[in-house]
Design a protein around this motif. Structure first.
Motif, PDB file in Angstrom:
ATOM      1  N   GLN A 137       0.843  -0.735  13.512  1.00 25.35           N
ATOM      2  CA  GLN A 137       0.378   0.541  13.722  1.00 25.35           C
ATOM      3  C   GLN A 137       0.041  -0.485  14.904  1.00 25.35           C
ATOM      4  N   LEU A 188       0.329   0.073   7.987  1.00 26.41           N
ATOM      5  CA  LEU A 188      -0.769   1.086   7.238  1.00 26.41           C
ATOM      6  C   LEU A 188       0.398   1.480   5.522  1.00 26.41           C
ATOM      7  N   LEU A 211      -2.314  -2.804  12.371  1.00 20.77           N
ATOM      8  CA  LEU A 211      -2.682  -2.552  11.030  1.00 20.77           C
ATOM      9  C   LEU A 211      -1.596  -2.480  10.668  1.00 20.77           C
ATOM     10  N   TYR A 224       3.935   1.163   7.561  1.00 19.90           N
ATOM     11  CA  TYR A 224       3.610   1.665   8.817  1.00 19.90           C
ATOM     12  C   TYR A 224       2.854   0.232   9.011  1.00 19.90           C
ATOM     13  N   HIS A 261       0.243  11.076   2.451  1.00 25.89           N
ATOM     14  CA  HIS A 261      -1.234   9.852   2.722  1.00 25.89           C
ATOM     15  C   HIS A 261      -1.283   8.746   2.785  1.00 25.89           C
ATOM     16  N   PHE A 262      -1.611   8.121   3.984  1.00 27.01           N
ATOM     17  CA  PHE A 262      -2.468   7.346   4.147  1.00 27.01           C
ATOM     18  C   PHE A 262      -3.711   6.138   3.273  1.00 27.01           C
ATOM     19  N   GLY A 263      -2.973   5.111   3.170  1.00 22.49           N
ATOM     20  CA  GLY A 263      -4.801   4.372   2.851  1.00 22.49           C
ATOM     21  C   GLY A 263      -5.546   3.969   4.540  1.00 22.49           C
ATOM     22  N   ASN A 264      -6.430   3.146   4.574  1.00 17.08           N
ATOM     23  CA  ASN A 264      -7.062   1.973   5.798  1.00 17.08           C
ATOM     24  C   ASN A 264      -6.817   0.902   6.049  1.00 17.08           C
TER      25      ASN A 264
END
Lengths: 111, 114
Positions: free
Chosen positions: B37, B90, B88, B35, B104-107
């Motif tokens: 952002q 993701l 950003l 993704y 579940h996402f990473g940072n």
């Protein structure tokens, strides 16, 4: 018109308040509904995951889905300063990896 | 269990260059999604990989590409960078095929294009 609408806020509440966050959507094909919390400089963290209509509760958090009104909500009871973050609603047609996100609501809980 | 790991955390590139971002999913997860952002557009879906095959693609130009390896790790590449690619990025993983499978996402990797 966006598929998912979410008021970006910001929303400021005193500690201990009940917070209500909402999203509306236009596509009745959505079946999976999620709420994520995102702190600054972090990725979104899954809070709630629901399928179809109804309520789901997890600790201080309650998620509601009303498919007939195309409306989902997240309630936070006894809000804490640590709840200060951006809250994102997300929806999916199936269990694949494509989610449609709302713009996110920035929440601030004041001590 | 370790979460989704993205490297690097920060990148600064110049217009016209290309960049490769890396993602290691949660152990056992076979689906990886990417993704973008930005403050203006929010979170937008780029693409999804499952068992090394691209299963779904968002509305981004062909300059954005990705791949997945046999160990489920994934990379995305952006060629001919533009200022508007600053965002950003993701990565998210899920264990599809095993019941409930939220992402579940990473940072993320913060990319700045100058």
């Amino acid at each position: 018109q966006k598929e998912v609408e979410q008021d970006p806020g910001p929303l400021s509440v005193p500690e201990g308040a009940i917070v209500s966050l909402n999203c509306t959507y236009s596509n009745s094909a959505f079946q999976y509904f999620m709420w994520y919390r995102q702190y600054s400089r972090k990725g979104p963290e899954l809070l709630m995951y629901t399928y179809s209509s109804g309520n789901k509760e997890d600790g201080r958090f309650t998620a509601q889905v009303d498919k007939s009104s195309k409306y989902i909500s997240l309630f936070i009871r006894d809000s804490q300063p640590s709840d200060s973050a951006t809250y994102l609603c997300a929806m999916a047609y199936n269990q694949g990896g494509k989610l449609i996100f709302g713009q996110g609501t920035e929440l601030s809980v004041k001590p | 269990k370790a979460g989704v790991t993205q490297t690097p955390r920060y990148l600064i590139k110049t217009r016209g260059q290309q960049v490769t971002l890396s993602c290691s999913p949660i152990s056992g997860h076979r689906s990886v999604s990417w993704y973008q952002q930005t403050p203006g557009q929010g979170l937008q879906f780029l693409f999804e990989y499952f068992s090394e095959t691209q299963r779904n693609k968002g509305n981004f130009p062909g300059r954005f590409s990705g791949r997945q390896f046999s160990n489920s790790r994934s990379e995305m590449n952006v060629s001919t960078l533009e200022l508007g690619d600053s965002a950003l990025y993701l990565c998210a993983s899920s264990n599809q095929g095993q019941g409930s499978s939220p992402l579940h996402f990473g940072n993320g990797t913060r990319l700045t294009v100058t």
